[in-house]
Design an enzyme around this catalytic site. Structure first.
Site, PDB file in Angstrom:
ATOM      1  N   VAL A  14      11.599 -16.708 -85.236  1.00  0.00           N
ATOM      2  CA  VAL A  14      10.945 -16.854 -83.933  1.00  0.00           C
ATOM      3  C   VAL A  14      10.447 -18.273 -83.728  1.00  0.00           C
ATOM      4  CG1 VAL A  14       9.082 -16.033 -82.441  1.00  0.00           C
ATOM      5  CG2 VAL A  14      10.312 -14.420 -83.897  1.00  0.00           C
ATOM      6  N   LYS A 105       2.080  -8.378 -84.032  1.00  0.00           N
ATOM      7  CA  LYS A 105       1.517  -7.076 -83.642  1.00  0.00           C
ATOM      8  C   LYS A 105       0.692  -6.465 -84.767  1.00  0.00           C
ATOM      9  CE  LYS A 105       5.328  -5.412 -85.859  1.00  0.00           C
ATOM     10  NZ  LYS A 105       6.457  -6.245 -86.337  1.00  0.00           N
ATOM     11  N   GLY A 134       9.182  -7.798 -77.893  1.00  0.00           N
ATOM     12  CA  GLY A 134      10.076  -8.948 -77.838  1.00  0.00           C
ATOM     13  C   GLY A 134      10.139  -9.570 -76.460  1.00  0.00           C
ATOM     14  N   GLU A 190      14.705  -4.275 -92.783  1.00  0.00           N
ATOM     15  CA  GLU A 190      14.225  -5.039 -93.929  1.00  0.00           C
ATOM     16  C   GLU A 190      14.668  -4.368 -95.228  1.00  0.00           C
ATOM     17  OE1 GLU A 190      12.633  -7.851 -93.633  1.00  0.00           O
ATOM     18  OE2 GLU A 190      12.259  -7.808 -91.478  1.00  0.00           O
ATOM     19  N   ASP A 201       5.351   0.497 -87.618  1.00  0.00           N
ATOM     20  CA  ASP A 201       5.528  -0.618 -86.689  1.00  0.00           C
ATOM     21  C   ASP A 201       5.350  -0.148 -85.245  1.00  0.00           C
ATOM     22  OD1 ASP A 201       6.781  -3.460 -86.072  1.00  0.00           O
ATOM     23  OD2 ASP A 201       7.911  -2.029 -84.868  1.00  0.00           O
ATOM     24  N   LYS A 205       2.250  -0.964 -82.232  1.00  0.00           N
ATOM     25  CA  LYS A 205       2.541  -1.389 -80.862  1.00  0.00           C
ATOM     26  C   LYS A 205       1.965  -0.410 -79.850  1.00  0.00           C
ATOM     27  CE  LYS A 205       6.755  -3.738 -82.338  1.00  0.00           C
ATOM     28  NZ  LYS A 205       8.235  -3.676 -82.417  1.00  0.00           N
TER      29      LYS A 205
END
Length: 430
Positions: A14, A105, A134, A190, A201, A205
């Site tokens: 990023v 996040k 994103g 991952e 995750d 969010k």
């Protein structure tokens, strides 16, 4: 002020994208803001590591102090990840009067409210649109675009890895382990996929989205989380036969000032907009009292989509600096934290049972549900894999979580029920 100076924390996927977007869109950014935006320092772990982007090596440092205590830096852009050390760095930066843009996040789910209050105390901005979906501008939509509406429900696919896995399992008939291995080889998952496939995750969010949508301070601990490891091809095929698609969905809803936030595999009608979202794409569905239903779709990760969201937040910070209105965005929660109790949480459910195939078995099972006033929209009974056994698949009408849990507990004590194979929430049919 004719120039805003930026300290960038992180030069990975990023971070590299942020540098590229700032360089390639420099003229457009200057035209929109009326000033230049310039990176002057980049915090990295190894200043000698080869990079995928051409930069001035004098920008690189491995010392956080060179950003935090640099009086020339106006804004810190944090895209390096991590929680505890990163939180300490950003707290110091805010106390030094530096504005923050972050795509983290995990950090915002744990320390977001604290950082937002600290930012307000120090007349600073902290923006985090890129942390949730994103390239989808969902934070700005909830904060600004739908600010005048009463948001009743936010529902979406907010994790690209699990959506990729569920798409492959559904469309190609592959098992979870096969698709996970492929996703890891392609870089979608991952090496340790737990945060994605176990729903953590997405839960982080959804906690952030619920805070924004409902103006209530909710935490990760307030989210009921269930991942996708247990989803099988049989579950997917039964869902298909009944007209549904299984997706990992985050749902946040509020009714009479009480909230519910969940992340779990959910059966959606196969023609529902979220059911049609494929592979690593994200989509967030927002229902407002006035606006009705809206949906936001796009890439939920990746270098340039996420970097675009980061730079958009950075531009918002710069506008506020030039207008002299920094630090005014944070507003204390309007509502006290109140969660729905089990008897206040209503939804439909898919239930799949392995039962003894004998006279009276079905009656015993239906009696359990009748005792809890549970009725059914659809029921299938099929031969089981073993002789003398059958599978029963049911979709209930809308019932409370309390009714569901009591029914499932009673089924476990029923001799004719060998096991509860699976159960999932059903949504999207209001």
């Amino acid at each position: 002020m004719d120039k805003i100076r930026v300290g960038l924390c992180g030069l990975g996927t990023v971070g590299t994208g942020v540098v590229k977007v700032l360089e390639s869109h420099q003229a457009r950014i200057r035209h929109k803001l009326g000033c230049d935006v310039e990176i002057v320092k980049i915090l990295v772990n190894d200043v000698n590591k080869p990079r995928d982007v051409i930069i001035d090596t004098n920008w690189l440092t491995d010392s956080p102090d060179e950003l935090v205590n640099n009086e020339d830096i106006d804004v810190i852009v944090e895209v390096m990840g991590g929680i505890e050390d990163t939180n300490s760095l950003l707290e110091q930066a805010l106390r030094q009067g530096k504005h923050i843009v972050t795509a983290n996040k995990d950090l915002m789910a744990v320390y977001g409210q604290k950082l937002l209050r600290l930012a307000k105390e120090n007349h600073c901005d902290i923006l985090y649109d890129a942390s949730i979906a994103g390239g989808i501008p969902i934070v700005r939509t909830l904060v600004d675009g739908l600010a005048s509406d009463h948001i009743e429900k936010v529902m979406g696919i907010v994790n690209g890895t699990t959506n990729y896995i569920m798409t492959k399992m559904t469309d190609e008939g592959l098992d979870f382990d096969q698709v996970l291995k492929e996703a890891q080889e392609l870089g979608f998952a991952e090496a340790d996929p737990s945060s994605d496939v176990d729903g953590l995750d997405a839960a982080r969010k959804m906690a952030l989205l619920a805070n924004l949508a409902f103006k209530m301070e909710l935490t990760l601990e307030d989210v009921d989380v269930k991942g996708i490891r247990q989803v099988t091809q049989d579950d997917i095929n039964f869902a298909k036969s009944l007209g549904y698609t299984i997706k990992l969905i985050g749902i946040a809803s509020m009714h009479e000032d009480k909230a519910e936030v969940t992340v779990e595999p959910i059966l959606l009608p196969k023609d529902h907009p979220l059911a049609l979202v494929k592979n690593e794409f994200n989509a967030v569905y927002v229902h407002g009292e006035a606006v009705g239903e809206t949906m936001f779709y796009g890439p939920g990760a990746g270098s340039l989509p996420t970097a675009t969201a980061v730079v958009s937040d950075l531009m918002e910070v710069v506008r506020n600096i030039r207008l002299g209105i920094s630090g005014n965005a944070y507003i204390d929660p309007q509502f006290e934290r109140q969660l729905k109790a089990d008897h206040e949480r209503f939804s439909r459910h898919f239930i799949r049972l392995d039962v003894e195939d004998q006279a009276g078995a079905f009656q015993e099972i239906t009696n359990i549900f009748s005792d809890q006033h549970v009725s059914f929209a659809k029921i299938l009974q099929l031969p089981g894999e073993k002789e003398g056994r059958a599978e029963i698949v049911m979709i209930t009408h809308k019932i409370s979580q309390e009714q569901l849990l009591k029914s499932l507990q009673a089924l476990e004590n029923l001799n004719v029920v060998e096991r509860l194979i699976s159960h999932y929430r059903v949504d999207g049919e209001e």
